[in-house]
Design a protein around this motif. Structure first.
Motif, PDB file in Angstrom:
ATOM      1  N   LYS A 326       9.134   4.336   2.959  1.00 34.39           N
ATOM      2  CA  LYS A 326       7.943   3.529   2.148  1.00 34.39           C
ATOM      3  C   LYS A 326       7.201   2.853   3.165  1.00 34.39           C
ATOM      4  O   LYS A 326       6.031   2.388   3.311  1.00 34.39           O
ATOM      5  CB  LYS A 326       8.553   2.636   1.000  1.00 34.39           C
ATOM      6  CG  LYS A 326       7.574   1.729   0.584  1.00 34.39           C
ATOM      7  CD  LYS A 326       8.225   1.129  -0.619  1.00 34.39           C
ATOM      8  CE  LYS A 326       7.150   0.117  -1.451  1.00 34.39           C
ATOM      9  NZ  LYS A 326       7.839  -0.581  -2.678  1.00 34.39           N
ATOM     10  N   ARG A 327       8.141   2.153   3.938  1.00 31.37           N
ATOM     11  CA  ARG A 327       7.650   1.081   5.176  1.00 31.37           C
ATOM     12  C   ARG A 327       6.598   1.847   6.350  1.00 31.37           C
ATOM     13  O   ARG A 327       5.826   1.595   6.656  1.00 31.37           O
ATOM     14  CB  ARG A 327       8.566   0.136   5.870  1.00 31.37           C
ATOM     15  CG  ARG A 327       9.104  -0.609   4.793  1.00 31.37           C
ATOM     16  CD  ARG A 327      10.096  -1.610   5.635  1.00 31.37           C
ATOM     17  NE  ARG A 327      10.638  -2.742   4.632  1.00 31.37           N
ATOM     18  CZ  ARG A 327       9.979  -3.643   4.483  1.00 31.37           C
ATOM     19  NH1 ARG A 327       8.801  -3.991   4.768  1.00 31.37           N
ATOM     20  NH2 ARG A 327      10.809  -4.663   3.457  1.00 31.37           N
ATOM     21  N   ASP A 329       5.094   4.936   5.412  1.00 33.09           N
ATOM     22  CA  ASP A 329       3.785   5.329   4.858  1.00 33.09           C
ATOM     23  C   ASP A 329       2.807   4.107   4.485  1.00 33.09           C
ATOM     24  O   ASP A 329       1.612   4.408   4.840  1.00 33.09           O
ATOM     25  CB  ASP A 329       4.108   5.840   3.402  1.00 33.09           C
ATOM     26  CG  ASP A 329       4.933   7.164   3.611  1.00 33.09           C
ATOM     27  OD1 ASP A 329       4.906   7.787   4.797  1.00 33.09           O
ATOM     28  OD2 ASP A 329       5.623   7.588   2.637  1.00 33.09           O
ATOM     29  N   ASN A 330       3.437   2.895   4.545  1.00 40.46           N
ATOM     30  CA  ASN A 330       2.420   1.655   4.360  1.00 40.46           C
ATOM     31  C   ASN A 330       2.141   1.239   5.600  1.00 40.46           C
ATOM     32  O   ASN A 330       1.450  -0.101   5.610  1.00 40.46           O
ATOM     33  CB  ASN A 330       3.030   0.778   3.584  1.00 40.46           C
ATOM     34  CG  ASN A 330       3.260   1.217   2.167  1.00 40.46           C
ATOM     35  OD1 ASN A 330       2.641   2.343   1.714  1.00 40.46           O
ATOM     36  ND2 ASN A 330       4.011   0.720   1.379  1.00 40.46           N
TER      37      ASN A 330
END
Length: 625
Positions: A326-327, A329-330
């Motif tokens: 998640k981190r 991709d963000n």
């Protein structure tokens, strides 16, 4: 530079340095010695005797330091050899300077390099002895500026202690040195570089991490809290020129903290490691100028702590993986945040150690995820390899049987141990096919793969388990004899096959296990230099277990006969690992117990008592069969 500063007084030292360099096993150091010798053979002729007195000691000392560092960086198999050569140079400088035969001054820089040499050798005592000597020179000499101790000296001594073999003293030694630094800083305010900083505190953290003290992780946590307290205090008091602005923990600080936590056996430690990563993110988001953004090294340490913790279920590691993606991709594709093969393999091994009924399926899901991520992110180090497949097979092998959720107890349910063995066999075939499909030999099965497969069959109760395990052995021998010399089966593989026959419930299990043990002896006698193939006590224990499970009325007598054979072999060849132990005796006792229903006269009980007494005489203690 050397030709421009060479003097008669330093000639003796240079000549000795040339000899030491040329005798080094490192080719590059030998070349440096040849280069220095060429300069010595052609010294500048324009120099006169007055130049000796005008020559700057600092210049010559830099060259001595260069030679010492050359030895420390040398490519010698044993780093202690290079470290000792550097220390020899240091002692030579001290000796010739004391005899006034050289202007090479053993100043604070040379002392620091000598301390690093001791750290390379793991000698905390040697490094700290030099620190005391440096302080003595600083306090007693007119040229005290040449011998001023600083934070690097203390950090290096702490590193030396953290690498020493006296693990129980590492943390306390580093803490005492830190306290000494604060006292010395107050007593010698002119030594501004002596004040403890982040580098020193990180060194203390690593010392605690390497120590075997029970409270080392707690001390490491307290150290980080103290660092934040000093840093936050310095921000509140910006007018203090001598503040602690350089005390803010960084990624290396937390790396040391996570390492200390990973070695702790206390329950809940993994949660503290998870909290440390969360604190890094919180601090980073509030002040991006701090070097606190977690990277792959910090996450690796977190995963390592979680996989070692007995109270951490693998599902928590799954959450860490999801957070990392998640981190990533963000975060505009920051590769330092993307999980790699190391992290995936660690999570897979955690599932295997859990022995959960879901271990096999979960690791297969992770393997599938690796392939999907690899296709979407070809630049990342996420491509599955042989280790990935081996980790999945290992998880299937070690997973516990699935509990039946069927209400009808009379309904026949396939044995989950057979399912596990069959699934490992299928994954092995997938490896072969995938390797051929993509043309990658790193995906082909290796010795570990075959170990997993044969181990899976050894844990199966299928009547075909023995045949399947022997088939794996035959495949290994075929590969070994054709083009894979490293695929040669060993005693561990044969013992797994013997165990498979013993547990197979095959009516001919005893005969097949006996035949396989004979084959094992035959293979070993063909190449007695290969001790890894020699039958051992476990081999005979499997054969005894096969007799026990046969339900034959002669099971006990046959098992005892094997026990006697083991003693005879041990007496003839004590170098073989065939000496019976307490476990072997217990197996023989159980073999007599299995046949007790066919022993109305109670003879089996007499045999069990006799063997128990024999076991007590040989091994001591007592036990009721």
């Amino acid at each position: 530079h050397i030709r421009g500063t060479l003097s008669k007084k330093s000639l003796a030292l240079w000549t000795e340095l040339v000899r030491m360099l040329r005798e080094s096993p490192d080719v590059k150091l030998q070349q440096q010695g040849d280069e220095l010798e060429r300069h010595l053979e052609n010294p500048p002729s324009s120099r006169n005797n007055d130049d000796d007195e005008k020559e700057s000691p600092k210049v010559d000392s830099r060259y001595a330091n260069y030679v010492m560092n050359s030895f420390l960086r040398s490519r010698i198999d044993d780093p202690r050899v290079g470290a000792q050569r550097a220390l020899d140079v240091f002692q030579l400088v001290k000796s010739l300077y004391g005899q006034r035969k050289s202007w090479f001054v053993p100043n604070a820089i040379l002392y620091l390099t000598a301390m690093r040499a001791h750290a390379r050798s793991g000698s905390g005592e040697g490094a700290e002895r030099l620190l005391r000597e440096l302080w003595q020179k600083y306090e007693n000499r007119d040229e005290s500026h040449l011998f001023a101790p600083n934070a690097q000296h203390y950090a290096t001594v702490m590193e030396a202690w953290s690498r020493s073999s006296r693990s129980e003293e590492m943390g306390m030694r580093a803490e005492r040195l830190l306290s000494e630094m604060w006292r010395k800083h107050e007593s010698f305010p002119e030594l501004r570089d002596l004040k403890p900083n982040r580098m020193v505190h990180n060194a203390v953290l690593y010392a605690w991490a390497n120590s075997n003290v029970l409270d080392s992780s707690r001390n490491a946590l307290q150290m980080v809290k103290d660092m934040w307290r000093m840093y936050d205090s310095s921000r509140d008091n910006e007018e203090d020129d001598d503040g602690d602005g350089d005390m803010a923990p960084d990624r290396s600080t937390y790396l040391a903290l996570l390492y200390a936590l990973s070695k702790s056996s206390r329950l809940g430690t993994w949660e503290k490691a998870n909290d440390a990563i969360a604190e890094m993110w919180e601090r980073h988001e509030s002040d991006p100028d701090l070097d606190l953004k977690p990277d792959i090294r910090n996450y690796r340490s977190l995963i390592s702590t979680m996989t070692r913790a007995k109270d951490c279920h693998p599902t928590f590691l799954k959450n860490v993986l999801e957070d990392m993606w998640k981190r990533y991709d963000n975060g505009d594709g920051d590769e330092s945040l993307a999980p790699d093969t190391y992290i995936y393999h660690s999570v897979m091994h955690a599932w295997a150690r859990s022995r959960s009924p879901d271990a096999g399926k979960e690791t297969e899901r992770l393997l599938s995820e690796m392939w999907n991520k690899c296709e979407g992110h070809p630049d990342l180090d996420i491509k599955p390899n042989r280790k990935s497949y081996n980790a999945v097979m290992n998880a299937w092998t070690k997973s516990s049987p699935q509990e039946s959720d069927q209400e009808d107890e009379d309904e026949e349910v396939e044995d989950s141990t057979d399912i596990r063995a069959e699934r490992v066999s299928q994954i092995m075939e997938e490896m072969r096919n995938k390797s051929k499909e993509v043309g990658d030999e790193n995906l082909a099965p290796d010795m570990i793969s075959y170990n997993c497969l044969i181990d899976a069959w050894s844990k199966s109760s299928s009547p075909d388990a023995g045949k399947k395990a022997e088939g794996v052995l035959a495949d290994m021998w075929k590969m070994h004899e054709e083009h894979h010399p490293d695929m040669k089966p060993n005693a561990q593989n044969y013992n797994a096959a013997l165990n498979a026959w013993a547990k197979s419930n095959d009516p001919n299990a005893v005969e097949n296990a006996s035949r396989l043990l004979e084959e094992m002896w035959s293979r070993y006698k063909e190449d007695e230099d290969d001790k890894n193939l020699a039958p051992n006590a476990i081999s005979y224990s499997c054969l005894i277990d096969a007799h026990r499970r046969s339900s034959s009325p002669d099971a006990g007598r046959n098992a005892e006969s094997i026990l006697k054979d083991m003693w005879n072999l041990h007496k003839e060849h004590p170098e073989w690992n065939i000496q019976p132990n307490r476990g072997i005796y217990m197996a023989v006792i159980r073999a007599y117990g299995e046949g007790s229903s066919n022993d109305p006269d109670g003879e089996a009980e007499k045999h069990k008592l006799r063997i128990t007494e024999e076991m007590q005489k040989k091994f001591g203690g007592g036990i009721t069969p």
